[in-house]
Design a protein around this motif. Structure first.
Motif, PDB file in Angstrom:
ATOM      1  N   VAL A 107      14.629  -4.280   5.160  1.00 50.53           N
ATOM      2  CA  VAL A 107      13.746  -5.092   4.313  1.00 50.53           C
ATOM      3  C   VAL A 107      12.362  -4.453   4.264  1.00 50.53           C
ATOM      4  N   LEU A 108      11.756  -4.481   3.084  1.00 51.26           N
ATOM      5  CA  LEU A 108      10.408  -3.963   2.887  1.00 51.26           C
ATOM      6  C   LEU A 108       9.432  -5.121   2.806  1.00 51.26           C
ATOM      7  N   LEU A 109       8.293  -4.976   3.454  1.00 51.90           N
ATOM      8  CA  LEU A 109       7.242  -5.989   3.393  1.00 51.90           C
ATOM      9  C   LEU A 109       6.262  -5.559   2.304  1.00 51.90           C
ATOM     10  N   LEU A 110       6.195  -6.339   1.233  1.00 50.81           N
ATOM     11  CA  LEU A 110       5.523  -5.942   0.007  1.00 50.81           C
ATOM     12  C   LEU A 110       4.199  -6.658  -0.189  1.00 50.81           C
ATOM     13  N   SER A 111       3.304  -5.983  -0.911  1.00 48.10           N
ATOM     14  CA  SER A 111       2.073  -6.627  -1.365  1.00 48.10           C
ATOM     15  C   SER A 111       2.296  -7.188  -2.759  1.00 48.10           C
ATOM     16  N   ASP A 112       1.288  -7.900  -3.281  1.00 46.06           N
ATOM     17  CA  ASP A 112       1.424  -8.441  -4.634  1.00 46.06           C
ATOM     18  C   ASP A 112       1.209  -7.372  -5.698  1.00 46.06           C
ATOM     19  N   VAL A 116       4.689  -1.027  -0.870  1.00 45.06           N
ATOM     20  CA  VAL A 116       5.234  -1.272   0.459  1.00 45.06           C
ATOM     21  C   VAL A 116       4.111  -1.184   1.489  1.00 45.06           C
ATOM     22  N   LEU A 117       3.931  -2.246   2.251  1.00 43.50           N
ATOM     23  CA  LEU A 117       2.990  -2.211   3.368  1.00 43.50           C
ATOM     24  C   LEU A 117       3.674  -1.719   4.634  1.00 43.50           C
ATOM     25  N   ALA A 118       4.905  -2.186   4.859  1.00 48.18           N
ATOM     26  CA  ALA A 118       5.671  -1.774   6.036  1.00 48.18           C
ATOM     27  C   ALA A 118       7.141  -1.952   5.740  1.00 48.18           C
ATOM     28  N   SER A 119       7.957  -1.185   6.436  1.00 49.69           N
ATOM     29  CA  SER A 119       9.400  -1.317   6.338  1.00 49.69           C
ATOM     30  C   SER A 119       9.948  -1.734   7.694  1.00 49.69           C
ATOM     31  N   LEU A 120      10.980  -2.548   7.660  1.00 51.78           N
ATOM     32  CA  LEU A 120      11.607  -3.032   8.883  1.00 51.78           C
ATOM     33  C   LEU A 120      12.760  -2.079   9.198  1.00 51.78           C
ATOM     34  N   ARG A 207       7.619  -0.014  10.377  1.00 57.35           N
ATOM     35  CA  ARG A 207       6.941   1.260  10.124  1.00 57.35           C
ATOM     36  C   ARG A 207       5.868   1.034   9.066  1.00 57.35           C
ATOM     37  N   ALA A 208       4.634   1.357   9.388  1.00 58.02           N
ATOM     38  CA  ALA A 208       3.535   1.185   8.438  1.00 58.02           C
ATOM     39  C   ALA A 208       3.640   2.244   7.353  1.00 58.02           C
ATOM     40  N   GLU A 209       3.688   1.814   6.090  1.00 58.90           N
ATOM     41  CA  GLU A 209       3.782   2.736   4.965  1.00 58.90           C
ATOM     42  C   GLU A 209       2.431   2.977   4.306  1.00 58.90           C
ATOM     43  N   GLN A 210       1.416   2.241   4.752  1.00 58.40           N
ATOM     44  CA  GLN A 210       0.027   2.492   4.409  1.00 58.40           C
ATOM     45  C   GLN A 210      -0.783   2.214   5.674  1.00 58.40           C
ATOM     46  N   ASP A 211      -2.075   2.591   5.679  1.00 62.44           N
ATOM     47  CA  ASP A 211      -2.948   2.138   6.754  1.00 62.44           C
ATOM     48  C   ASP A 211      -3.063   0.621   6.638  1.00 62.44           C
ATOM     49  N   VAL A 212      -2.744  -0.101   7.697  1.00 63.80           N
ATOM     50  CA  VAL A 212      -2.699  -1.556   7.611  1.00 63.80           C
ATOM     51  C   VAL A 212      -3.468  -2.212   8.752  1.00 63.80           C
ATOM     52  N   LEU A 250      16.422   4.820   3.202  1.00 69.29           N
ATOM     53  CA  LEU A 250      15.742   3.542   2.969  1.00 69.29           C
ATOM     54  C   LEU A 250      15.048   3.515   1.615  1.00 69.29           C
ATOM     55  N   ARG A 251      14.543   4.654   1.169  1.00 71.19           N
ATOM     56  CA  ARG A 251      13.817   4.705  -0.109  1.00 71.19           C
ATOM     57  C   ARG A 251      14.722   4.401  -1.301  1.00 71.19           C
ATOM     58  N   ASP A 252      15.997   4.745  -1.186  1.00 71.25           N
ATOM     59  CA  ASP A 252      16.917   4.589  -2.309  1.00 71.25           C
ATOM     60  C   ASP A 252      17.976   3.529  -2.060  1.00 71.25           C
ATOM     61  N   ALA A 253      17.748   2.675  -1.073  1.00 66.37           N
ATOM     62  CA  ALA A 253      18.762   1.676  -0.724  1.00 66.37           C
ATOM     63  C   ALA A 253      18.992   0.679  -1.851  1.00 66.37           C
ATOM     64  N   THR A 254      17.945   0.347  -2.607  1.00 65.86           N
ATOM     65  CA  THR A 254      18.067  -0.567  -3.742  1.00 65.86           C
ATOM     66  C   THR A 254      17.135  -0.104  -4.856  1.00 65.86           C
ATOM     67  N   PRO A 255      17.423  -0.465  -6.105  1.00 68.49           N
ATOM     68  CA  PRO A 255      16.502  -0.109  -7.192  1.00 68.49           C
ATOM     69  C   PRO A 255      15.110  -0.707  -6.987  1.00 68.49           C
ATOM     70  N   GLU A 256      15.064  -1.923  -6.465  1.00 71.07           N
ATOM     71  CA  GLU A 256      13.769  -2.588  -6.259  1.00 71.07           C
ATOM     72  C   GLU A 256      12.957  -1.867  -5.185  1.00 71.07           C
ATOM     73  N   GLY A 257      13.625  -1.474  -4.104  1.00 75.71           N
ATOM     74  CA  GLY A 257      12.935  -0.753  -3.051  1.00 75.71           C
ATOM     75  C   GLY A 257      12.462   0.615  -3.515  1.00 75.71           C
ATOM     76  N   ARG A 258      13.292   1.287  -4.313  1.00 78.78           N
ATOM     77  CA  ARG A 258      12.917   2.603  -4.841  1.00 78.78           C
ATOM     78  C   ARG A 258      11.641   2.492  -5.669  1.00 78.78           C
ATOM     79  N   ARG A 259      11.561   1.458  -6.515  1.00 81.49           N
ATOM     80  CA  ARG A 259      10.358   1.295  -7.342  1.00 81.49           C
ATOM     81  C   ARG A 259       9.146   0.978  -6.472  1.00 81.49           C
ATOM     82  N   ALA A 260       9.323   0.155  -5.435  1.00 84.62           N
ATOM     83  CA  ALA A 260       8.203  -0.189  -4.560  1.00 84.62           C
ATOM     84  C   ALA A 260       7.663   1.049  -3.848  1.00 84.62           C
ATOM     85  N   PHE A 261       8.560   1.925  -3.404  1.00 89.08           N
ATOM     86  CA  PHE A 261       8.112   3.163  -2.760  1.00 89.08           C
ATOM     87  C   PHE A 261       7.437   4.083  -3.772  1.00 89.08           C
TER      88      PHE A 261
END
Length: 274
Positions: A107-112, A116-120, A207-212, A250-261
């Protein structure tokens, strides 16, 4: 030792050097006695008491492991982009964009902003919640008799206010949070069923995907039916690692996740960060 004088108070304070309580940060983090196998250099090592909070700014790529050693921790989590905190964890988007109300590995933790802010990246608990948020002053006062931060039953939102203030944020900057280690499921009739803890020793790794900026409140889940305030210590460890790479499944696990990355990478590239 007498502390009624300045000399006495100073001597008493200095005598505490090197002493450790059961729940406190370990400084330097490298002194943590049992680092995870294969982890890079530790940058954060802390035991957070039940009914307490913590916070830290973590660099992109850092891995953060939360562990419930005794089985009654509940880690309520908020995330903000470190230098632009108006971009923050959006629980509603995290759920709806990924078509999933239940947190777990991948699961990806998303901003508005759809980033992606972080990935689980690891989960041995499976008992989490993205629906209820944390406890409030009014609820804890009605339920336990008090919900203020210094009381025996502090509310999660009140502790988040303290953690936020230490990072230049105010109450208006506190969105709904995620909860780890105490689960909730939605029944067929739409009612919420509290599933409780997976037991001692469960952990999750983000895993932090940006400085958080990370805010954590360790308090009972608001749906916990027990009449007493039950909250045991939470272990927090973070170490240097690398962000999710372009070849990571993880980047290509779903179309939605791919777009978020893709959204995240484009944003970071424009700032010269990738």
């Amino acid at each position: 030792m007498a502390t009624s004088t300045t000399d006495g108070a100073r001597a008493h304070a200095r005598a505490q050097e090197g002493e450790r309580a059961d729940a406190m940060p370990v400084v330097p983090a490298a002194d943590w006695p049992d680092p995870p196998d294969g982890a890079g250099p530790l940058v954060w090592a802390e035991t957070v008491a039940g009914g307490n909070y913590t916070h830290r700014v973590l660099a992109r790529g850092t891995e953060l492991r939360l562990t419930d050693p005794h089985g009654d921790a509940c880690a309520h989590l908020l995330l903000y982009v470190a230098d632009r905190p108006w971009e923050r964890l959006n629980v509603a988007d995290t759920v709806k964009v990924q078509w999933n109300a239940y947190l777990g590995t991948g699961v990806l933790l998303l901003s508005d902003q759809g980033r992606v802010l972080a990935s689980l990246v690891a989960d041995t608990s499976g008992r989490h919640d993205a629906l209820c948020g944390t406890s409030t002053l009014a609820r804890n006062t009605a339920r336990y008799g008090d919900g203020t931060p210094q009381s025996p039953s502090p509310a999660g939102r009140e502790l988040f206010k303290l953690a936020a203030a230490k990072n230049g944020l105010g109450p208006r900057d506190l969105p709904p949070s995620l909860s780890f280690f105490q689960g909730v499921e939605v029944g067929a009739d739409g009612a919420l069923d509290f599933t409780g803890s997976a037991g001692p020793g469960a952990s999750v790794t983000l895993r932090a995907e940006q400085d958080v900026t990370v805010l954590i409140a360790n308090v009972p889940h608001p749906a916990d039916p027990r009449p007493e305030y039950v909250s045991t210590p939470l272990e927090v460890l973070a170490w240097r690692a690398t962000p999710t790479g372009p070849d990571d499944p993880l980047r290509d696990a779903t179309p939605e996740g791919r777009r978020a990355f893709l959204n995240t990478t484009e944003f970071l590239a424009a700032r010269g960060l990738v």
